[in-house]
Design an enzyme around this catalytic site. Structure first.
Site, PDB file in Angstrom:
ATOM      1  N   ALA A 142       0.872  -1.178   0.000  1.00  0.00           N
ATOM      2  CA  ALA A 142       0.000   0.000   0.000  1.00  0.00           C
ATOM      3  C   ALA A 142       0.906   1.225   0.000  1.00  0.00           C
ATOM      4  CB  ALA A 142      -0.893  -0.004   1.239  1.00  0.00           C
ATOM      5  N   LYS A 186      -5.324 -11.401  -6.291  1.00  0.00           N
ATOM      6  CA  LYS A 186      -4.966  -9.979  -6.203  1.00  0.00           C
ATOM      7  C   LYS A 186      -6.218  -9.110  -6.355  1.00  0.00           C
ATOM      8  CE  LYS A 186      -3.067  -6.075  -6.211  1.00  0.00           C
ATOM      9  NZ  LYS A 186      -2.611  -5.429  -5.002  1.00  0.00           N
ATOM     10  N   ASN A 238      -8.108  -6.715  -3.211  1.00  0.00           N
ATOM     11  CA  ASN A 238      -8.468  -5.298  -3.316  1.00  0.00           C
ATOM     12  C   ASN A 238      -9.980  -5.100  -3.204  1.00  0.00           C
ATOM     13  OD1 ASN A 238      -5.911  -4.342  -3.386  1.00  0.00           O
ATOM     14  ND2 ASN A 238      -5.914  -3.707  -5.522  1.00  0.00           N
ATOM     15  N   LEU A 298     -10.936  -5.363   0.463  1.00  0.00           N
ATOM     16  CA  LEU A 298     -10.503  -4.192   1.233  1.00  0.00           C
ATOM     17  C   LEU A 298     -11.418  -2.999   0.943  1.00  0.00           C
ATOM     18  CD1 LEU A 298      -6.632  -4.548   0.807  1.00  0.00           C
ATOM     19  CD2 LEU A 298      -7.917  -4.764   2.944  1.00  0.00           C
ATOM     20  N   GLY A 358      -9.707   6.222  -2.430  1.00  0.00           N
ATOM     21  CA  GLY A 358      -9.098   6.689  -3.667  1.00  0.00           C
ATOM     22  C   GLY A 358      -7.959   5.747  -3.994  1.00  0.00           C
ATOM     23  N   CYS A 386      -5.971   1.906  -7.686  1.00  0.00           N
ATOM     24  CA  CYS A 386      -6.302   0.488  -7.908  1.00  0.00           C
ATOM     25  C   CYS A 386      -7.676   0.001  -7.458  1.00  0.00           C
ATOM     26  CB  CYS A 386      -5.231  -0.373  -7.267  1.00  0.00           C
ATOM     27  SG  CYS A 386      -3.627  -0.120  -8.054  1.00  0.00           S
TER      28      CYS A 386
HETATM   29  P1  NAD Z   1       2.608   3.791 -12.473  1.00  0.00           P
HETATM   30  O1  NAD Z   1       1.749   4.470 -13.473  1.00  0.00           O
HETATM   31  O2  NAD Z   1       3.106   4.540 -11.292  1.00  0.00           O
HETATM   32  O3  NAD Z   1       3.905   3.179 -13.204  1.00  0.00           O
HETATM   33  C1  NAD Z   1       3.849   2.465 -14.389  1.00  0.00           C
HETATM   34  C2  NAD Z   1       5.092   2.827 -15.205  1.00  0.00           C
HETATM   35  O4  NAD Z   1       5.137   1.983 -16.360  1.00  0.00           O
HETATM   36  C3  NAD Z   1       5.099   4.271 -15.737  1.00  0.00           C
HETATM   37  O5  NAD Z   1       6.256   4.945 -15.273  1.00  0.00           O
HETATM   38  C4  NAD Z   1       5.096   4.108 -17.258  1.00  0.00           C
HETATM   39  O6  NAD Z   1       5.850   5.086 -17.934  1.00  0.00           O
HETATM   40  C5  NAD Z   1       5.714   2.735 -17.413  1.00  0.00           C
HETATM   41  N1  NAD Z   1       5.432   2.096 -18.701  1.00  0.00           N
HETATM   42  C6  NAD Z   1       4.237   1.970 -19.342  1.00  0.00           C
HETATM   43  N2  NAD Z   1       4.393   1.295 -20.498  1.00  0.00           N
HETATM   44  C7  NAD Z   1       5.708   1.004 -20.602  1.00  0.00           C
HETATM   45  C8  NAD Z   1       6.484   0.314 -21.575  1.00  0.00           C
HETATM   46  N3  NAD Z   1       5.930  -0.205 -22.659  1.00  0.00           N
HETATM   47  N4  NAD Z   1       7.822   0.207 -21.378  1.00  0.00           N
HETATM   48  C9  NAD Z   1       8.394   0.731 -20.269  1.00  0.00           C
HETATM   49  N5  NAD Z   1       7.712   1.379 -19.314  1.00  0.00           N
HETATM   50  C10 NAD Z   1       6.370   1.512 -19.462  1.00  0.00           C
HETATM   51  O7  NAD Z   1       1.793   2.501 -12.015  1.00  0.00           O
HETATM   52  P2  NAD Z   1       1.922   1.733 -10.617  1.00  0.00           P
HETATM   53  O8  NAD Z   1       1.135   2.428  -9.573  1.00  0.00           O
HETATM   54  O9  NAD Z   1       3.356   1.425 -10.370  1.00  0.00           O
HETATM   55  O10 NAD Z   1       1.137   0.385 -10.951  1.00  0.00           O
HETATM   56  C11 NAD Z   1       1.689  -0.583 -11.809  1.00  0.00           C
HETATM   57  C12 NAD Z   1       0.867  -1.852 -11.685  1.00  0.00           C
HETATM   58  O11 NAD Z   1       0.940  -2.341 -10.341  1.00  0.00           O
HETATM   59  C13 NAD Z   1      -0.620  -1.671 -11.977  1.00  0.00           C
HETATM   60  O12 NAD Z   1      -1.092  -2.835 -12.606  1.00  0.00           O
HETATM   61  C14 NAD Z   1      -1.245  -1.566 -10.610  1.00  0.00           C
HETATM   62  O13 NAD Z   1      -2.573  -2.029 -10.592  1.00  0.00           O
HETATM   63  C15 NAD Z   1      -0.374  -2.490  -9.784  1.00  0.00           C
HETATM   64  N6  NAD Z   1      -0.284  -2.148  -8.351  1.00  0.00           N
HETATM   65  C16 NAD Z   1      -0.162  -0.849  -7.950  1.00  0.00           C
HETATM   66  C17 NAD Z   1      -0.018  -0.568  -6.593  1.00  0.00           C
HETATM   67  C18 NAD Z   1       0.129   0.844  -6.081  1.00  0.00           C
HETATM   68  O14 NAD Z   1       0.106   1.035  -4.882  1.00  0.00           O
HETATM   69  N7  NAD Z   1       0.285   1.829  -6.922  1.00  0.00           N
HETATM   70  C19 NAD Z   1       0.023  -1.612  -5.655  1.00  0.00           C
HETATM   71  C20 NAD Z   1      -0.085  -2.923  -6.119  1.00  0.00           C
HETATM   72  C21 NAD Z   1      -0.232  -3.184  -7.469  1.00  0.00           C
HETATM   73  C1  UGA Z   2      -4.333  -0.719  -1.730  1.00  0.00           C
HETATM   74  C2  UGA Z   2      -4.178  -2.017  -0.945  1.00  0.00           C
HETATM   75  O1  UGA Z   2      -4.227  -1.729   0.450  1.00  0.00           O
HETATM   76  C3  UGA Z   2      -2.867  -2.712  -1.286  1.00  0.00           C
HETATM   77  O2  UGA Z   2      -2.791  -3.966  -0.626  1.00  0.00           O
HETATM   78  C4  UGA Z   2      -2.792  -2.931  -2.796  1.00  0.00           C
HETATM   79  O3  UGA Z   2      -1.560  -3.517  -3.149  1.00  0.00           O
HETATM   80  C5  UGA Z   2      -2.942  -1.603  -3.496  1.00  0.00           C
HETATM   81  O4  UGA Z   2      -4.203  -0.987  -3.113  1.00  0.00           O
HETATM   82  C6  UGA Z   2      -3.003  -1.736  -4.994  1.00  0.00           C
HETATM   83  O5  UGA Z   2      -3.261  -2.783  -5.523  1.00  0.00           O
HETATM   84  O6  UGA Z   2      -2.805  -0.677  -5.597  1.00  0.00           O
HETATM   85  P1  UGA Z   2      -3.394   1.740  -1.493  1.00  0.00           P
HETATM   86  O7  UGA Z   2      -4.464   2.056  -2.471  1.00  0.00           O
HETATM   87  O8  UGA Z   2      -2.026   2.207  -1.779  1.00  0.00           O
HETATM   88  O9  UGA Z   2      -3.295   0.154  -1.306  1.00  0.00           O
HETATM   89  O10 UGA Z   2      -3.784   2.311  -0.059  1.00  0.00           O
HETATM   90  P2  UGA Z   2      -4.837   1.852   1.059  1.00  0.00           P
HETATM   91  O11 UGA Z   2      -4.207   2.015   2.361  1.00  0.00           O
HETATM   92  O12 UGA Z   2      -5.441   0.546   0.758  1.00  0.00           O
HETATM   93  O13 UGA Z   2      -5.951   2.979   0.929  1.00  0.00           O
HETATM   94  C7  UGA Z   2      -6.824   3.049  -0.177  1.00  0.00           C
HETATM   95  C8  UGA Z   2      -7.878   4.116   0.080  1.00  0.00           C
HETATM   96  O14 UGA Z   2      -8.767   3.713   1.114  1.00  0.00           O
HETATM   97  C9  UGA Z   2      -7.288   5.452   0.537  1.00  0.00           C
HETATM   98  O15 UGA Z   2      -8.003   6.502  -0.053  1.00  0.00           O
HETATM   99  C10 UGA Z   2      -7.497   5.429   2.038  1.00  0.00           C
HETATM  100  O16 UGA Z   2      -7.574   6.705   2.616  1.00  0.00           O
HETATM  101  C11 UGA Z   2      -8.819   4.704   2.122  1.00  0.00           C
HETATM  102  N1  UGA Z   2      -9.035   4.045   3.436  1.00  0.00           N
HETATM  103  C12 UGA Z   2      -8.210   3.041   3.831  1.00  0.00           C
HETATM  104  C13 UGA Z   2     -10.093   4.452   4.233  1.00  0.00           C
HETATM  105  O17 UGA Z   2     -10.868   5.370   3.876  1.00  0.00           O
HETATM  106  N2  UGA Z   2     -10.291   3.816   5.439  1.00  0.00           N
HETATM  107  C14 UGA Z   2      -9.494   2.811   5.858  1.00  0.00           C
HETATM  108  O18 UGA Z   2      -9.742   2.270   6.962  1.00  0.00           O
HETATM  109  C15 UGA Z   2      -8.423   2.412   5.032  1.00  0.00           C
END
Ligand code: NAD
Ligand code: UGA
Length: 493
Positions: A188, A240, A244, A247, A293, A296
């Site tokens: 997260a 996965k 989400n 949660l 927000g 994901c």
């Molecule tokens: P992000 O937008 O921050 O990063 C993705 C990066 O990939 C960007 O910098 C982009 O320029 C790059 N990219 C896109 N196409 C490309 C290509 N063809 N070659 C090289 N680079 C390329 O996204 P993120 O938040 O890191 O999320 C990535 C994935 O992980 C998503 O599928 C998301 O659902 C998953 N995820 C995100 C979180 C999170 O907290 N943000 C947590 C768990 C899983």
């Molecule tokens: C979430 C999941 O917690 C991660 O396990 C997952 O890997 C990730 O999404 C993902 O796939 O992108 P993240 O979105 O970074 O992580 O943050 P969270 O802590 O889950 O919060 C998500 C939203 O829920 C935030 O807007 C937060 O303020 C809100 N939230 C969270 C609440 O309103 N109440 C809560 O009790 C917890």
């Protein structure tokens, strides 16, 4: 003796099974790719970890000598970057070469909701993943393990596999061989480093035992063995999305109860505490707020909805879609409530917004509740002063689709009333001068310690404080000439 022999054989067996890893490449230097690879590099110092991206600006920022300029704000990340960068952790735009020399390639690119075409508004857009698979197919050499790190719909591994198998068949290089694994990320934002260093679990889904063990070996450098789970590839992909969805479901549930608390005189924090002590329910993720927000939750639930409909399960799809609908309704409810309390109109009224990121300790604003709420207030004519410790004014401009205006008063130079404008608040106290309301939208720690006497003196009366994150202790407000609304608190009435 027999046991000794067995152990020896097992080790030999293991040794034979596990490929020695020297180079890892991660395609995508974002919120997942950056921190995840930094933690791998920190814990596996004999492996070279190369993080590549098409975004030159992002790579430049990752390589900046000023650690404050890293593209991602994440507590503890800068220290790891300082320790490992240019030793065994490298950031580059040279995708082809890094693919060629890698034993394992993580795909960690963005997978947003599709904006047009089949499945628009629900299905994940896999075009970036496919581009990566094709690049890997073209530039990889020898045996390569390809790992899905991005969150992907069930069966995406099949798409990647098909592309890679076609390359195997058509290549002159007989040694070209791929295995595909699913290794979704559960970090997260705001707690990413801790989540990566001490994960609840690491999930590896795949078909080929040797590939699974090879990836397992990397994680076992710092993750206890019993926390590394092996599943089949489809279970891993679905787990996965399901995590989400569960949660997010808790947040929509508690926010719906919060609305009921406000109507009935209950307090959502007391309700949360009471239900959270039930060990079957648990106490985490029960904080009422302005709605979830982040990049994901919404995207992954909509993806689940799309998949359920695709597999002809409309009841399952409708069930999960309600979580997103409740979240949208809830964010609009807060905007409407603010307008109602400010005598039914916010036109020309100055409102201080505290917090713009989607949660504390990150500079990420994707799907932040603040975007919706600020847009709603601007549309009604409000003038907003927006403060956030880590989000830049440029990012807010992008999110609100509106340029920042510089103003201090309600009137412009021609003595006309200003409406529908926003300005970045560098200092909360001076920005609150003559404001009608302060709205807390992100739970940054610094908002817990504000001088409310000073702020109250600055506000135009009658003034309101709206605490959508429950960060302001009631005793700091009581006794001051301020009206106070706190999320889910029916005792206000
Ligand atoms: P992000 O937008 O921050 O990063 C993705 C990066 O990939 C960007 O910098 C982009 O320029 C790059 N990219 C896109 N196409 C490309 C290509 N063809 N070659 C090289 N680079 C390329 O996204 P993120 O938040 O890191 O999320 C990535 C994935 O992980 C998503 O599928 C998301 O659902 C998953 N995820 C995100 C979180 C999170 O907290 N943000 C947590 C768990 C899983
Ligand atoms: C979430 C999941 O917690 C991660 O396990 C997952 O890997 C990730 O999404 C993902 O796939 O992108 P993240 O979105 O970074 O992580 O943050 P969270 O802590 O889950 O919060 C998500 C939203 O829920 C935030 O807007 C937060 O303020 C809100 N939230 C969270 C609440 O309103 N109440 C809560 O009790 C917890």
């Amino acid at each position: 003796m027999l046991l000794k022999l067995f152990k020896k054989q097992f080790l030999i067996y293991n040794f034979w099974m596990i490929k020695k890893i020297e180079n890892i490449c991660c395609i995508g230097a974002g919120y997942v790719g950056g921190p995840t690879m930094a933690v791998i590099a920190d814990n596996c110092q004999d492996i070279n970890v190369n993080v590549v991206d098409i975004n030159k600006e992002r790579i430049k920022a990752w390589n900046s000598s000023n650690l404050e300029e890293l593209p991602i704000y994440e507590p503890g990340l800068d220290e790891i970057i300082e320790r490992r960068r240019d030793k065994n952790l490298f950031f580059s735009t040279d995708i082809e070469n890094n693919i060629s020399k890698s034993d394992i390639i993580f795909i960690s690119v963005n997978t947003p909701t599709k904006k047009k075409g089949l499945g628009a508004g629900q299905a994940s857009d896999l075009k970036w993943v496919e581009v990566c698979a094709r690049k890997v197919a073209k530039f990889a050499k020898g045996y390569t393990i390809v790992v899905e790190k991005s969150t992907l719909p069930v069966k995406t591994a099949e798409v990647i596999k098909n592309i890679l198998e076609a390359a195997e068949l058509n290549s002159k290089n007989k040694n070209l061989k791929f295995d595909v694994l699913s290794n979704p990320e559960f970090l997260a934002e705001g707690t990413a480093i801790n989540d990566l260093e001490k994960p609840d679990r690491v999930l590896i889904g795949g078909e080929n035992e040797s590939a699974i063990l090879t990836l397992n070996e990397i994680y076992s450098n710092w993750v206890p063995k019993n926390k590394i789970l092996h599943t089949n590839i489809w279970s891993s992909e679905l787990a996965k999305l399901t995590a989400n969805a569960f949660l997010a479901q808790r947040i929509s549930s508690i926010n719906s109860i919060g609305a009921l608390c406000e109507a009935t005189g209950a307090d959502v924090r007391e309700v949360a505490r009471a239900i959270g002590t039930d060990s079957r329910i648990g106490s985490k993720f029960l904080d009422a707020g302005p709605g979830f927000g982040g990049s994901c939750f919404k995207k992954d639930i909509l993806n689940l909805v799309y998949l359920s409909n695709y597999f002809n399960l409309p009841e399952v799809a409708n069930f999960w879609e309600e979580i997103v609908k409740m979240n949208d309704w809830h964010q609009n409810r807060i905007s409407k409530l603010i307008i109602k309390k400010l005598f039914g109109t916010v036109a020309g009224k100055k409102i201080c917004i505290l917090g713009f990121s989607f949660k504390a300790n990150t500079n990420d604003t994707r799907e932040s509740a603040a975007i919706n709420i600020c847009k709603n207030l601007l549309e009604e004519g409000a003038i907003l002063f927006i403060h956030d410790p880590k989000v830049s004014p440029q990012q807010i401009e992008i999110d609100l689709c509106q340029k920042e205006s510089n103003f201090t008063n309600r009137k412009d130079e021609d003595d006309k009333f200003i409406e529908n404008k926003w300005s970045f608040a560098k200092d909360i106290y001076s920005s609150s001068k003559d404001a009608d309301a302060i709205v807390v939208l992100t739970e940054w720690a610094e908002y817990e310690d504000l001088d409310w006497q000073k702020l109250s003196n600055n506000l135009r009366k009658p003034a309101w404080v709206f605490d959508a994150r429950s960060v302001i202790p009631r005793n700091k407000i009581s006794g001051l000439d301020l009206n106070f609304w706190k999320i889910g608190d029916g005792t206000n009435f």
